[in-house]
Write a protein that holds these residues in place. Structure first.
Motif, PDB file in Angstrom:
ATOM      1  N   VAL A   1     -30.560  56.908 107.457  1.00 44.01           N
ATOM      2  CA  VAL A   1     -29.625  56.625 106.370  1.00 44.01           C
ATOM      3  C   VAL A   1     -30.108  55.372 105.646  1.00 44.01           C
ATOM      4  O   VAL A   1     -30.259  54.315 106.260  1.00 44.01           O
ATOM      5  CB  VAL A   1     -28.196  56.427 106.904  1.00 44.01           C
ATOM      6  CG1 VAL A   1     -27.242  56.102 105.753  1.00 44.01           C
ATOM      7  CG2 VAL A   1     -27.722  57.667 107.654  1.00 44.01           C
TER       8      VAL A   1
ATOM      9  N   ARG B   1     -30.881  60.369 104.086  1.00 48.97           N
ATOM     10  CA  ARG B   1     -29.653  60.378 103.284  1.00 48.97           C
ATOM     11  C   ARG B   1     -29.383  58.982 102.756  1.00 48.97           C
ATOM     12  O   ARG B   1     -29.569  57.995 103.464  1.00 48.97           O
ATOM     13  CB  ARG B   1     -28.470  60.840 104.130  1.00 48.97           C
ATOM     14  CG  ARG B   1     -27.124  60.725 103.427  1.00 48.97           C
ATOM     15  CD  ARG B   1     -25.946  61.090 104.304  1.00 48.97           C
ATOM     16  NE  ARG B   1     -24.695  60.878 103.593  1.00 48.97           N
ATOM     17  CZ  ARG B   1     -23.967  59.761 103.656  1.00 48.97           C
ATOM     18  NH1 ARG B   1     -24.359  58.764 104.445  1.00 48.97           N
ATOM     19  NH2 ARG B   1     -22.854  59.650 102.952  1.00 48.97           N
TER      20      ARG B   1
ATOM     21  N   ALA C   1     -21.780  61.995 105.329  1.00 52.34           N
ATOM     22  CA  ALA C   1     -22.547  62.020 106.577  1.00 52.34           C
ATOM     23  C   ALA C   1     -22.287  63.288 107.378  1.00 52.34           C
ATOM     24  O   ALA C   1     -23.192  63.809 108.049  1.00 52.34           O
ATOM     25  CB  ALA C   1     -22.209  60.785 107.407  1.00 52.34           C
TER      26      ALA C   1
ATOM     27  N   SER D   1     -31.576  64.128 100.975  1.00 52.42           N
ATOM     28  CA  SER D   1     -30.302  64.591 100.418  1.00 52.42           C
ATOM     29  C   SER D   1     -30.189  66.105 100.533  1.00 52.42           C
ATOM     30  O   SER D   1     -29.720  66.785  99.616  1.00 52.42           O
ATOM     31  CB  SER D   1     -30.175  64.156  98.946  1.00 52.42           C
ATOM     32  OG  SER D   1     -30.340  62.760  98.818  1.00 52.42           O
TER      33      SER D   1
ATOM     34  N   PRO E   1     -29.634  52.320 103.109  1.00 49.93           N
ATOM     35  CA  PRO E   1     -28.511  51.542 102.564  1.00 49.93           C
ATOM     36  C   PRO E   1     -28.619  51.363 101.053  1.00 49.93           C
ATOM     37  O   PRO E   1     -29.709  51.401 100.473  1.00 49.93           O
ATOM     38  CB  PRO E   1     -28.640  50.203 103.286  1.00 49.93           C
ATOM     39  CG  PRO E   1     -30.100  50.091 103.611  1.00 49.93           C
ATOM     40  CD  PRO E   1     -30.559  51.492 103.897  1.00 49.93           C
ATOM     41  N   ARG E   2     -27.458  51.211 100.435  1.00 48.39           N
ATOM     42  CA  ARG E   2     -27.354  50.914  98.994  1.00 48.39           C
ATOM     43  C   ARG E   2     -28.078  51.964  98.148  1.00 48.39           C
ATOM     44  O   ARG E   2     -28.682  51.658  97.131  1.00 48.39           O
ATOM     45  CB  ARG E   2     -27.901  49.517  98.677  1.00 48.39           C
ATOM     46  CG  ARG E   2     -27.206  48.399  99.438  1.00 48.39           C
ATOM     47  CD  ARG E   2     -27.843  47.067  99.171  1.00 48.39           C
ATOM     48  NE  ARG E   2     -29.254  47.060  99.549  1.00 48.39           N
ATOM     49  CZ  ARG E   2     -29.690  46.929 100.806  1.00 48.39           C
ATOM     50  NH1 ARG E   2     -28.828  46.773 101.797  1.00 48.39           N
ATOM     51  NH2 ARG E   2     -30.979  46.939 101.063  1.00 48.39           N
TER      52      ARG E   2
ATOM     53  N   ASP F   1     -26.767  56.183 101.880  1.00 47.87           N
ATOM     54  CA  ASP F   1     -25.432  55.932 102.440  1.00 47.87           C
ATOM     55  C   ASP F   1     -24.331  56.010 101.388  1.00 47.87           C
ATOM     56  O   ASP F   1     -23.157  56.190 101.728  1.00 47.87           O
ATOM     57  CB  ASP F   1     -25.394  54.579 103.144  1.00 47.87           C
ATOM     58  CG  ASP F   1     -25.541  53.394 102.193  1.00 47.87           C
ATOM     59  OD1 ASP F   1     -26.156  53.573 101.111  1.00 47.87           O
ATOM     60  OD2 ASP F   1     -25.064  52.299 102.530  1.00 47.87           O
ATOM     61  N   LEU F   2     -24.690  55.923 100.103  1.00 51.30           N
ATOM     62  CA  LEU F   2     -23.704  55.992  99.031  1.00 51.30           C
ATOM     63  C   LEU F   2     -23.826  57.288  98.231  1.00 51.30           C
ATOM     64  O   LEU F   2     -23.395  57.353  97.075  1.00 51.30           O
ATOM     65  CB  LEU F   2     -23.849  54.781  98.102  1.00 51.30           C
ATOM     66  CG  LEU F   2     -23.646  53.412  98.778  1.00 51.30           C
ATOM     67  CD1 LEU F   2     -23.842  52.295  97.775  1.00 51.30           C
ATOM     68  CD2 LEU F   2     -22.268  53.312  99.421  1.00 51.30           C
ATOM     69  N   ASP F   3     -24.396  58.318  98.839  1.00 50.06           N
ATOM     70  CA  ASP F   3     -24.503  59.613  98.177  1.00 50.06           C
ATOM     71  C   ASP F   3     -23.099  60.163  97.934  1.00 50.06           C
ATOM     72  O   ASP F   3     -22.366  60.434  98.886  1.00 50.06           O
ATOM     73  CB  ASP F   3     -25.312  60.573  99.058  1.00 50.06           C
ATOM     74  CG  ASP F   3     -25.610  61.904  98.376  1.00 50.06           C
ATOM     75  OD1 ASP F   3     -24.921  62.247  97.395  1.00 50.06           O
ATOM     76  OD2 ASP F   3     -26.532  62.603  98.821  1.00 50.06           O
TER      77      ASP F   3
END
Length: 284
Positions: free
Chosen positions: A257, A230, A239, A119, A259-260, A232-234
């Protein structure tokens, strides 16, 4: 531990042989070393020397007059590596700790054999005006200019839990379950104030002479292998925030990336994160 003219709290585990690879873990905002509770045992079991430090101003580390600026915090990382008796380390940093990891690797490349940032796009790209971050990111940055309100929110377990939930993927409680620990650490004298002022200094760095000088210094290409991660829901960093990051690295570079997952992959998705981290370390 004494380093760089200050006292640091560092949680250590794992192999203490001189030839063991040191993995130095750097927490983000508003955390302390406990953010890495799911990684320390896994790294130790895999044979690495592990050290999770409280950044100057956080947790059990000193709060000094120069607690707030990124150049000082980056030099602290170099000092801790040397104080641990290591000639180099792999840096793993989350959020603000990731920005410090980028800086430390650029300023002292011989001390850093690998870099994992979570992040955390390169700070020379992140801390500039633009739409590479979300409106929510800017809202929390401007909230730092109301220090009394911001400090109270960080020190209250319920409000801090709400903040961590806002930064996480919907329904993911991996980070929020540590809210009480983080709030207690932020209730230490000047701890919340230090984290708020660090946030203000960092995001305003392009608009102050010392900040511009530092960003110029850390713009050198990174010569060590780099993995960026990263969620994906940050909700803070879309992105597009990583669009320039690959150009900052001349060695092997990969971007994953998850997920969730939101802003705190080591806490929200610890098993998947540990697999990525251990895989990177094995390939060094």
């Amino acid at each position: 531990m004494r380093a760089s003219g200050a006292q640091f709290h560092v949680a250590t585990a794992g192999d203490d042989r001189e030839d063991a690879t040191l993995v130095l873990l750097l927490h983000g905002f508003p955390q302390y070393w406990y953010a890495w509770r799911n990684q320390i045992p896994a790294l130790a079991e895999a044979g690495y020397a592990v050290a999770a430090m409280d950044i100057r101003g956080a947790g059990g580390s000193d709060r000094t007059r120069d607690t707030f600026d990124m150049p000082t915090l980056a030099r602290d990382i170099h000092g801790v590596i040397r104080s641990l008796g290591a000639s180099s380390a792999v840096l793993v940093g989350l959020g603000a700790g990731g920005s410090l990891a980028w800086s430390a690797a650029s300023l002292e490349p011989d001390l850093v054999k690998g870099l994992v940032t979570v992040s955390a796009p390169h700070p020379a790209d992140t801390y500039r005006l633009g739409l590479h971050v979300t409106f929510r990111t800017w809202r929390h940055y401007f909230a730092a200019f109301l220090p009394r309100i911001a400090e109270d929110r960080l020190q209250n377990p319920e409000s801090l839990e709400a903040l961590l939930a806002e930064f996480s993927a919907p329904g993911n409680t991996g980070a929020t379950e540590a809210a009480e620990h983080y709030a207690h650490a932020l209730q230490l004298p000047s701890a919340a104030k230090a984290q708020i002022h660090q946030l203000r200094w960092t995001w305003s760095s392009p608009r102050r002479p010392s900040g511009r000088e530092h960003l110029e210094q850390i713009s050198r290409p990174i010569k060590a292998p780099v993995l960026t991660i990263r969620g994906d829901l940050d909700p803070l960093l879309p992105a597009r925030a990583w669009s320039r990051t690959a150009s900052r690295v001349t060695a092997d570079y990969s971007h994953v990336v998850m997920p969730r997952t939101g802003h705190f992959p080591p806490e929200e998705s610890p098993e998947e994160f540990n697999k990525l981290l251990l895989g990177f370390l094995e390939n060094l």
